[in-house]
Design a protein around this motif. Structure first.
Motif, PDB file in Angstrom:
ATOM      1  N   GLY A  41       0.815  -1.206   0.000  1.00 50.86           N
ATOM      2  CA  GLY A  41       0.000   0.000   0.000  1.00 50.86           C
ATOM      3  C   GLY A  41       0.849   1.255   0.000  1.00 50.86           C
ATOM      4  N   LEU A  71      -2.309  -3.217  -5.508  1.00 47.49           N
ATOM      5  CA  LEU A  71      -3.341  -2.829  -4.544  1.00 47.49           C
ATOM      6  C   LEU A  71      -4.280  -3.972  -4.212  1.00 47.49           C
ATOM      7  CD1 LEU A  71      -4.257   0.793  -5.676  1.00 47.49           C
ATOM      8  CD2 LEU A  71      -2.383  -0.023  -4.223  1.00 47.49           C
ATOM      9  N   VAL A  86      -4.391   2.100   0.338  1.00 49.92           N
ATOM     10  CA  VAL A  86      -5.088   1.592  -0.845  1.00 49.92           C
ATOM     11  C   VAL A  86      -6.317   2.461  -1.126  1.00 49.92           C
ATOM     12  CG1 VAL A  86      -6.413  -0.335  -1.792  1.00 49.92           C
ATOM     13  CG2 VAL A  86      -4.244  -0.773  -0.613  1.00 49.92           C
TER      14      VAL A  86
END
Length: 373
Positions: free
Chosen positions: A208, A214, A245
């Motif tokens: 992240g 992601l 994220v």
């Protein structure tokens, strides 16, 4: 993990139904046809997606294509095979010699000695370059591989493999994510829920923070948070990984909610240890907040976090001062002055000795240039 279960886990981490995933795949592939039933067959392993759909699965699930390709052929690579394909800086003969020397030795390292190595690596990672850590650690992992007979040794191996994965950039195909997946499996064999949470949480914040993979970051975070709701450093990492994220996806509401949750957990379990990759002291928490806020365009919070981080950041860790400078460069770029942001960040990166550079810094520089996620 075979391809089918991995696709299912990634889909569920994103909150998609099989029908929703099928719809997104059709849109991604310019409305070529795939149905919910096809997705179900993929997940149950009764049918495998071909190269065309594998590429679109990677795009929709937000993972490097190589992660899915690796799972599709189900290469159950553990340390020896992984070393043969992933360890570029180490000469093969050195690896072979180290492995045989360990096998022939009568006084192999005991659990306490391995735990001491774990502490040393955690501290060294904060100040040494990735290449040096990777070379040393690859040799130790080959030795440790031959001793994985107890949950305690699996515990050490899982944490060392997580750190090893961090020596590869998240954007470098599947290398980082593959090592995190192997580390998670090793953590499960440790029979220690705290370790299982920590390994997955550390993978989530690494991916992240880097802004790469992601979908995998979300998956590791959701797994960590499902294992235990007990406040821990692993859970803190998972929460902050998921917050990054959300920020990268433009979901400000979720990012700020997770930040509040992360602050609450930090207040209960923040680390006294200042210079270990296995710790989250106050200054490091502020590094997390600084970048997340810069990504959201929240200059006030970002600047405050940067000032608080600098106030306590050990002088022996100049790389993290550079992180904060790059965050400021990202803020400038986000505010519309991309050239100024690039120049500010590049000046900071150039001031850091090359041997102190990290792969994460390079990814942040790419994000400032507009070539990141």
């Amino acid at each position: 993990m075979p391809l089918g279960p991995l696709v299912k886990d990634l889909r569920e981490a994103l909150g998609y139904s099989q029908a929703r995933l099928a719809d997104l795949l059709c849109a991604s592939a310019d409305h070529a046809t795939v149905t919910r039933e096809t997705v179900s067959r993929w997940e149950h392993g009764t049918r495998n997606p071909g190269p065309f759909w594998l590429r679109h699965l990677a795009a929709v699930l937000e993972v490097p294509l190589e992660v899915l390709e690796d799972a599709k052929v189900n290469r159950r690579r553990f340390l020896t095979n992984a070393a043969a394909t992933a360890i570029a800086p180490v000469v093969a003969s050195d690896l072979i010699r180290s492995g045989f020397t360990s096998a022939l030795a009568e006084d192999r390292p005991g659990l306490d000695e391995w735990r001491d190595k774990l502490v040393t690596y955690g501290r060294d990672y904060m100040s040494l370059g990735a290449a040096e850590i990777q070379k040393r650690l690859s040799l130790d992992l080959l030795v440790l591989q031959q001793q994985l007979e107890t949950p305690g040794l699996w515990d050490v191996a899982a944490k060392l493999m997580t750190l090893y994965g961090k020596t590869f950039p998240g954007s470098d195909g599947a290398k980082a994510a593959t090592w995190y997946r192997i580390a998670a499996e090793a953590a499960d064999r440790s029979q220690n829920d705290e370790t299982r949470v920590w390994v997955r949480g550390r993978a989530a914040i690494a991916l992240g923070y880097e802004g790469a993979g992601l979908g995998m970051a979300d998956l590791f975070a959701s797994q960590a948070m499902a294992i235990s709701d007990k406040p821990s450093l692993g859970r803190l990492n998972a929460i902050m990984g998921r917050a990054h994220v959300a920020a990268l996806r433009g979901d400000r509401t979720t990012a700020l909610r997770l930040l509040r949750e992360g602050r609450h957990v930090f207040d209960r379990i923040g680390s006294e240890e200042q210079t270990s990759d296995y710790a989250v002291p106050w200054w490091r928490m502020n590094v997390f907040v600084s970048l997340m806020s810069a990504r959201l365009g929240d200059e006030r919070t970002a600047v405050a976090a940067q000032e608080q981080a600098r106030a306590e950041l050990p002088a022996s860790l100049p790389r993290f001062t550079t992180h904060l400078d790059l965050h400021r460069g990202l803020m400038l770029a986000k505010a519309g002055d991309q050239q100024g942001g690039i120049a500010y960040a590049q000046q900071a990166l150039s001031a850091l000795p090359p041997e102190k550079h990290s792969l994460t810094l390079r990814l942040l520089m790419e994000e400032i240039r507009g070539r990141g996620h």
